[in-house]
Structure formats: C-alpha cells, structure tokens
Write an enzyme that holds these catalytic residues in place. Structure first.
Site, PDB file in Angstrom:
ATOM      1  N   ARG B 271       0.866  -1.183   0.000  1.00  0.00           N
ATOM      2  CA  ARG B 271       0.000   0.000   0.000  1.00  0.00           C
ATOM      3  C   ARG B 271       0.899   1.228   0.000  1.00  0.00           C
ATOM      4  NH1 ARG B 271      -1.291   2.190   4.704  1.00  0.00           N
ATOM      5  NH2 ARG B 271      -1.744   0.350   5.951  1.00  0.00           N
ATOM      6  N   HIS B 275      -3.219   4.277   5.194  1.00  0.00           N
ATOM      7  CA  HIS B 275      -4.448   3.469   5.239  1.00  0.00           C
ATOM      8  C   HIS B 275      -5.648   4.263   4.715  1.00  0.00           C
ATOM      9  CE1 HIS B 275      -7.717   0.997   6.720  1.00  0.00           C
ATOM     10  NE2 HIS B 275      -8.082   1.918   7.590  1.00  0.00           N
ATOM     11  N   TYR B 284       4.759   4.346  11.353  1.00  0.00           N
ATOM     12  CA  TYR B 284       5.035   2.904  11.401  1.00  0.00           C
ATOM     13  C   TYR B 284       5.851   2.374  10.223  1.00  0.00           C
ATOM     14  CZ  TYR B 284       0.721   2.904   8.529  1.00  0.00           C
ATOM     15  OH  TYR B 284      -0.219   3.148   7.581  1.00  0.00           O
TER      16      TYR B 284
END
Lengths: 334, 387
Positions: B271, B275, B284
């Site tokens: 990705r 998100h 992260y």
C-alpha cells in the site's frame, strides 16, 4: 361439514412439520445448521427432513455459527430462503456480527435491492436443566437490532403458523423457540395445519378484567397458570401472548391495558435492559390515564444464567407473578 | 503395577480407520511469488490482455488519485486508496465472466469500477449519501464490505447456492492481510473447502493492517500456506505483476468452474498511501521501504514489458493517460454536485413492510420536515416584508 380430527402434537413436531411443508411448497427453502441432517437436530425438530429432501437442501454444516449464518447470507443473495439453526441460544453469539452487520441491514444498505429472507431458529430460554451456555434468553439483543423481526411461539399451533410466516417473510426473522415448550402437547390438526395471523399480532390467551399479564414464549403457560391461581384471590387476569416482539403489537396490548387498567410484564430474560422495560414504557406512554398502578415487571434476575440446580429460583414462577399482581393494588399501598 | 509400568507396557496402535485424506504437497504454495512480467512466461500472454491490463492500471491509478483529491476537498468522508495495488484490483475484475460475482472489501472500489460499475456509484459509501449506491445484482458486485472478512462467507454461500442451482458461476472474494486473522476468514475457507464451493479467495497482502505489519499478524510461512490446513490449494503471486495475478486467478477461477473447489491466492503487494486520510503512515514505516516498493510499481513493470516488446509506444501511453484523464474529469464533475437526498429514504428500506413503530417515526420526521419548510417560508416572507 367434515369433522377435523384433532390429535395431540408437540411443539417440536409442529415446527418440524412447518419446515417440511415450507420445503415442499417452495424449492428455494433450505435448512442448514449443525446436526440438522442425519441426526434430525438435537431436539429432533428437523427429523426426517434430510431423508425427504436430500443433503443439498438439509445440510449438516461444519460447526461454526458465523459460517452458518454468513454462508446463508450468500445463499439468500442468490435467491434461496435459508432456514438456519443455532442449536442453543448461547451458541448463536459467534454469529452476531453476521446477524447485526449484514443480515439485519442488507436490505437497507442496498436500498431494497438485496433483501435477505433468512430465518434464524434459536432454541432459547431455561427450565430444562441445561448446563452453562444452554439456557440464555437473548431476545433483548435481537430486538435492539433494527431490520430483524423477532418472534416466539408459545403454542403448538403458533409454532407451526409463525414458522411458516417467518420462512415466507422477505425479511430476516429471528425465530426464538422456547426449549422447555418443545415437548408441550396440544390438540392440533396435523393433517390440516392452519397458518396463523401475519407476524406482528399478539393473541389474548385469556380474557380478564382486573389486570393484564403481558408475556411471550416460555412464560405464557406460567402466566396462564398464575391467572388460574389468581382467581382464588379474586383477580380476573387477562393474558396477552405477544408472539412477536418486533414488530410489536401496541394495539392489542394497549387495548387490553385500557380495559384492565393494570399490567405486569413477565419474561425470563433479565429485567435491566430487557424487553420488559421497553414494553412497560410503551404501555405507560399509551395508557397513562387508564392506569391504576405502575406497570410492573416480573423478569429473570440480572445475573448470568444460573446453574441448573438453582434455575428455579431465577425463573419467574407463579408465585412471583402473583406477588406482582398483589402489588398492583397500588392505591391501597400508597 | 504402577502407572508408569502400565504406560511402559502400553503399545500405541494407530486408530483403526486412520489414513491421510489428502497429500498436502500439491496444495502447498511455491516458496517465491509467481511472476510473469520480465520472464519467459510473459511471451505466452496474449498481447491484447497485456494492453487491456495496462489501460486499466493507468485508469485505476488516476481513479485513486482523483478519489484521494476528493477526500481533501471534503467531497468524500474517507478514501482508502489502493495505489500500488492496482494490479490486484484490475486482475480481479477482468478475470471474471459477466455471470460471476465479486465480493469486495472497503479498499476495493477500483475492482468494482474495473468490473464496470459507475465510478460515482462506487463512491457513495465513502461520500456518505447511501451505504451502497448500486444494485449488487446489476454487475454482480456485492456491497463494499467494511467489517473485515465477513464478506467471505457470503461469497462461499453464493457460490454454493449457484452450484446447487446448476449455474456455472464463480465467486471471487477480496480480503486484506489483516482480514486473514478474523474468524470469518477461517470459517469461510473451511466451509468452501468442505462444500467444494466454486469460490476464489484473493488476499491482497499489502504489508499492513492499518499500522500492524504482517509479522505481527501471522506466524505462517505465507498467508497462502493457510490454504493447506483447509484442504485447498494455496498460491503465492507477485501482486504488482498484473499478468501474474491475472494468470493465477484465471487458473483458480477455471479450477473452481470445473468443480475443483476453492483456491486461496495470496498476492504480495504494498500500500503506497496511508491506510486512509486519517492515518499517519510515517509513524510505522520508513521512506526507504516505501521507495523500495516504488521501484516495483505495477504500472512501470507492465509498461516496461510492453515497450520492450514493441507492444506499446508513446502514442499508446498517451492514449491510456488521456482516457484516464477523461474518466477523472467526469468523476470530478459529477462528484462536485451535491447528491439529491430524500430524508424519507431513512424508513423506506428497513423492512419489506414497515412496522407500525416505523410508520409512527416516519410520520414524526415528515412533520418535522414540514415544520422546517414552513419556517423557511415564513423567513422568506418576512424578508420580503422588510424590503
């Protein structure tokens, strides 16, 4: 005029007959769940169906309630009418996400394009000496979920008629089967079973003038017994069997309470956050000026369902109902 | 005789009926993800298919960019972008026949659009005017599913029902790496395998479930390995290689259609965006990781293959970009119009027959709306008088 031969039949037999007749009438009706096939269900409700209709239509599924209901959703999407069995009340909890997030709202989220005609059969309630996780009354969870119909029979005839109506409904129906009434017998004509009223109508089981007992499912026979016992005390009790919690029959309930002026709601599930609170509020809103006393509730205690050797203390019995009826002499007390 | 002595005397024998039911070896995925582009295998692939995949990837990338921009403009409440994962989305859509069904998750608007759904209808859930803005039966696309993995048993049930009816239909269900930890993933795969349902599960392993990386999600050698325990084949594929994803899914769909039962496909992808717009992916993951994956971009991989083999030139690339731009312009224009909403729709589709309780509430809302309208009328009138 032909004489109808009335024979004794159990509620379990009537439910089985309803499934059989629905399957015979409509080839899209499929029965599925754990043990519903070869064994005929742990309560024998589906006895003989697999033999008659084959494993494709009466399917022993893997032991997985979310999977049973989740696959039923897909089957309903493809035009079938699944009737799923959850075997025991507390076994249904793994399926709650499917029920709440999908079954209840698929019609709504697709603007009516994808209705889900699923019947979820849940044997519920106590009084059969079941061990832990086999006696819950979980109706409060179901009635709090918009999009579901929630019905529960108390008589052999209603077991047949309501289950036929549930299966025929284009909406999902949670069909709560009172376990301890499975073996209750009634004279019933299995050769010419009659459909009952559409889902959403309550039935006045006993007419009376001094107070109304509002109840459903396993508590109906208890209320009938209480009403008989109350005659000795000079009370003439009316008993209303709701049959359907959603939709709720405000009309029948309000009409009864307006006639009698007093009401007690009786059910097995806990009182706090239970259906009785909602029912009492509805009755108060509609009948305030007719009420001679507050609407009382006789419910199970607000405890996790007790072990079987103690359950008789938890379940609302005749005495507890009669005590509540006595408390309806509000004026004399205050 | 002591218990220990008894145990010593005990000679275990195998249970009478025991025999292995399936040789797990054929079910196991390969150690490395299957690749087609840049290998000899690519020459087998129909050039028309490669060009079609390319056009859809370019459109898909542009769609993701446009939808992300609409989020920044407040036209969408949220948009979970599939930038970087377009090869999975597009292959999933193109591999299905018209009669087949697609079961997307919330990140799979692109798959739905590539299958033919109106780009605006695909976005109503994220815009907030209605949860599902399309009739699922029209393109055989189930509603975009927000709860994780709960659409997988639906795909199994639908495929099973179609099979029971004798219809030649396959269901393809999309799920993310995080979704494989959910109970519904397990139950769906188990049901599918036991019923030999004509269903294909495509896991888009994009590395993260919001912020949680794969090594905190599973201890399995790969997500495709999970298939073996259910008794179905697991396949591992490079999720940025559109030709490879298409090939593996085609095989799985053909296998299902031929009565071979389900397949679990894990596509390894990444990705590229956060998100959603509500997520800060800097917390992260590092830039170097993202950059490494940028070098393995699905569009670049396919573009390289096509141009190397003389199947695509500058004009072809420009045509694909122009087509994508036109789609984006149309999407932008239509999404910038306020949707017409009818509050009475709130009650229209709760039940086939509304309950008396809902009818009462419907009347209440109707009265509130009437009062609101009268109030506005009065305001206009008094404004008129003041003038």
């Amino acid at each position: 005029m032909t004489t109808v031969a009335l024979k004794p039949a159990t509620m379990a037999q009537a439910l089985g007959r309803a499934l059989r007749d629905a399957m015979a009438d409509d080839p899209t009706v499929h029965v599925m769940g754990e043990d519903v096939g070869t064994l005929g269900g742990v309560f024998r409700v589906t006895d003989g169906l697999a033999k008659e209709f084959g494993e494709d239509r009466v399917t022993d599924t893997p032991l997985a309630e979310a999977g049973i209901l989740g696959t039923a959703v897909g089957m309903a999407m493809y035009g079938l009418r699944p009737v799923v069995e959850m075997q025991f009340d507390a076994f249904a909890y793994p399926a709650f996400e499917q029920l709440i997030s999908h079954v209840a709202r698929m019609r709504n989220r697709t603007r009516g394009a994808m209705p889900l005609p699923i019947t979820v059969r849940v044997p519920y309630g106590g009084g059969i000496g079941g061990v832990e996780h086999h006696s819950d009354s979980s109706e409060a969870y179901y009635i709090a979920t918009p999009g579901l119909h929630v019905v529960t029979p108390a008589t052999v005839a209603d077991a047949y008629g309501l289950l036929r109506a549930a299966i025929a409904s284009d909406d999902p129906v949670v069909f709560l089967e009172p376990k301890r009434l499975y073996w209750s017998k009634d004279t019933w004509n299995p050769d010419e079973p009659q459909a009952v009223d559409p889902i959403g109508r309550a039935a006045v089981r006993r007419h009376g003038r001094s107070a109304t007992l509002i109840t459903y499912g396993p508590s109906v026979p208890v209320c009938m017994e209480a009403a008989e016992a109350a005659r000795a005390e000079g009370w003439d009790l009316e008993v209303v069997d709701l049959r359907s919690l959603v939709p709720f029959d405000d009309e029948t309930v309000s009409a009864s309470v307006r006639r009698t002026g007093r009401a007690v709601v009786v059910h097995e599930s806990g009182g706090f956050g239970g259906p009785g609170g909602e029912i009492a509020a509805r009755v108060t809103e509609r009948c305030f000026h007719y009420l001679e006393a507050p609407v009382l509730r006789v419910a199970g205690f607000d405890i996790p369902y007790p072990p079987p050797m103690l359950e008789r203390h938890h379940l609302p019995g005749v005495d507890r109902i009669l005590d509540a009826v006595a408390r309806l002499q509000w004026e004399a007390q205050s | 005789m002591t218990v220990m002595e008894q145990r010593g005397a005990y000679r275990p024998t195998p249970p009478p009926a025991w025999q292995p039911r399936t040789d797990p070896a054929p079910l196991l995925p390969d150690a490395l993800p299957h690749r087609v582009l840049g290998t000899e295998a690519a020459e087998r692939v129909d050039p028309e298919l490669l060009r079609r995949l390319y056009a859809e990837l370019v459109r898909g990338r542009r769609y993701n960019a446009q939808a992300t921009a609409l989020t920044k403009q407040g036209r969408l409440a949220v948009y979970p972008s599939s930038t970087g994962q377009e090869a999975c989305e597009v292959a999933a859509a193109l591999v299905l026949e018209e009669r087949d069904w697609l079961f997307p998750s919330y990140r799979d608007t692109l798959a739905a659009v590539a299958r033919g759904l109106d780009p605006v209808q695909a976005l109503t859930l994220l815009r907030g005017d209605w949860h599902t803005g399309y009739d699922p039966h029209e393109h055989r696309i189930a509603p975009l599913c927000t709860p994780l993995a709960t659409q997988l048993p639906h795909a199994v049930g639908l495929a099973h029902a179609a099979h029971l009816k004798g219809d030649d239909v396959v269901a393809l269900a999309l799920v993310g790496d995080g979704g494989t930890s959910e109970g519904d993933f397990h139950e769906a795969l188990n049901f599918a395998a036991v019923w030999r349902a004509p269903v294909v599960f495509l896991v888009q392993n994009n590395g993260f479930a919001i912020s949680v990386p794969l090594d905190k999600q599973t201890a399995a050698p790969s997500l495709a390995h999970k298939a073996v325990g259910y008794g179905m084949p697991g396949r591992l594929v490079d999720g940025n290689d559109a030709a490879a994803v298409h090939e593996v899914l085609s095989d799985a769909v053909a296998h299902a259609r031929a009565g071979g039962g389900p397949t679990l496909v894990e596509a390894v992808t990444y990705r590229m965006e956060a998100h959603t717009n509500a997520d800060d992916d800097k917390r992260y993951r590092g830039d170097s990781e993202v950059e490494a994956w940028r070098a393995h971009d699905p569009i670049a991989l396919l573009e390289h293959e096509l141009t190397e083999r003389g199947l695509l030139d500058e004009a072809g690339m420009r045509a694909a970009r122009e087509d994508a731009e036109a789609m984006a312009a149309d999407l932008r224009e239509r999404m910038n119009q306020d949707p017409a909403l009818d509050p009475m729709d709130l009650f229209a589709h709760v039940y086939a027959q509304p309950t008396t309780q809902l009818l009462e509430q419907e009347a209440q809302l109707r009265a509130e709306l009437d009062a609101e309208a009268r109030h506005h009328e009065n305001e206009h009138e008094s404004e008129g008088t003041a003038r």
